[in-house]
Write an enzyme that holds these catalytic residues in place. Sequence first.
Site, PDB file in Angstrom:
ATOM      1  N   ASP A  12      -4.862 -13.044  10.982  1.00 24.36           N
ATOM      2  CA  ASP A  12      -3.650 -12.343  11.302  1.00 24.36           C
ATOM      3  C   ASP A  12      -3.675 -11.937   9.161  1.00 24.36           C
ATOM      4  O   ASP A  12      -4.428 -11.788   8.680  1.00 24.36           O
ATOM      5  CB  ASP A  12      -2.530 -14.187  10.105  1.00 24.36           C
ATOM      6  N   GLU A  14      -0.674  -9.545   6.043  1.00 28.76           N
ATOM      7  CA  GLU A  14       0.476  -9.095   5.850  1.00 28.76           C
ATOM      8  C   GLU A  14       0.378  -8.115   5.473  1.00 28.76           C
ATOM      9  O   GLU A  14      -0.950  -7.364   4.399  1.00 28.76           O
ATOM     10  CB  GLU A  14       0.550 -10.730   4.573  1.00 28.76           C
ATOM     11  N   GLU A  61      11.597  -6.592   0.881  1.00 22.10           N
ATOM     12  CA  GLU A  61      11.889  -7.502   2.585  1.00 22.10           C
ATOM     13  C   GLU A  61      10.620  -8.221   2.947  1.00 22.10           C
ATOM     14  O   GLU A  61      10.934  -8.678   3.181  1.00 22.10           O
ATOM     15  CB  GLU A  61      12.250  -6.905   3.492  1.00 22.10           C
ATOM     16  N   HIS A  66       6.295 -12.775   2.509  1.00 19.40           N
ATOM     17  CA  HIS A  66       5.019 -13.669   1.820  1.00 19.40           C
ATOM     18  C   HIS A  66       4.961 -14.086   0.660  1.00 19.40           C
ATOM     19  O   HIS A  66       4.035 -14.613  -0.065  1.00 19.40           O
ATOM     20  CB  HIS A  66       4.047 -12.632   2.583  1.00 19.40           C
ATOM     21  N   HIS A 162       5.047 -16.911   4.081  1.00 20.61           N
ATOM     22  CA  HIS A 162       4.584 -16.611   5.301  1.00 20.61           C
ATOM     23  C   HIS A 162       2.441 -15.839   4.425  1.00 20.61           C
ATOM     24  O   HIS A 162       2.729 -15.951   2.676  1.00 20.61           O
ATOM     25  CB  HIS A 162       4.342 -15.622   5.775  1.00 20.61           C
ATOM     26  N   ASP A 167      -1.306 -18.423   7.788  1.00 20.89           N
ATOM     27  CA  ASP A 167      -1.214 -18.668   8.814  1.00 20.89           C
ATOM     28  C   ASP A 167      -1.915 -18.828   9.862  1.00 20.89           C
ATOM     29  O   ASP A 167      -1.493 -18.905  11.177  1.00 20.89           O
ATOM     30  CB  ASP A 167      -0.177 -17.517   8.456  1.00 20.89           C
TER      31      ASP A 167
END
Length: 245
Positions: A12, A14, A61, A66, A162, A167
């Site tokens: 995963d 970010e 946003e 995160h 997140h 994750d």
Amino acid sequence: MKNNTTRQVVLDTETTGINKFGLPYEGHRIIEIGAVEIVNRELTGQFFHTYLKPDRPIDPEAFNIHGISDNFLSNKPHFSQIADNFFSFIYGSELIVHNASFDIGFIDQEFFLLKRNIAKVNTFCKVIDSLKLARKIFPGKRNNLDALCDRYLIDNKKRSLHGALIDAKILANVFLHMTGGQTSLNFLLNEKEAQSLQKRKKIRRQEKTALKIIYASVDEETMHKRYLDMIQYNNKVCIWKRRQQ
């Protein structure tokens, strides 16, 4: 001799943000990578995790999702500094990613920006999109990570925001459930939490399998008796009446 070892890496990322089409354009960059290793359906405990300095501000946003700030990343390495280790960790694996086109698109972009002629990820890894798999198993339902955790009774209460590594760990657990078996490691839970989760699973299974007992009414019992009397009158014997005697 044939090697039957299956090595999978659940991954995963970010990022600083996304454009309206969800593609890695407009100069957005990866700021965190998390990946965990599975060998023959067992979590090995091996993982790759890093934060990255993107040299650009994080969109508000994305920060709300995160919680990773520009200040936090100010002293972190650039992708170029970790690229070789990351490449070695994922090379030749089955790469499991939720909504793979998004994360793999960003990773391909980061490798491209190095100008080292590194091929696209899908040429040296087999990419499996766990979101597509979930949509086949649960068509028409929500299939984000939180929804899948609820569906498989996976404890994700530590996921307040997140994060790439947590994750990836949760997705590994979800993926093993989706593909026919749960992980033997409750790596997100302590012993007390694991026992509580197993108890909840047992109760849920009992609720699903328990049959509701419906008793006959007085009128239904009277009609049933009359029907058995009629069978005995016509056939001289009624085995159901014998069982009641």
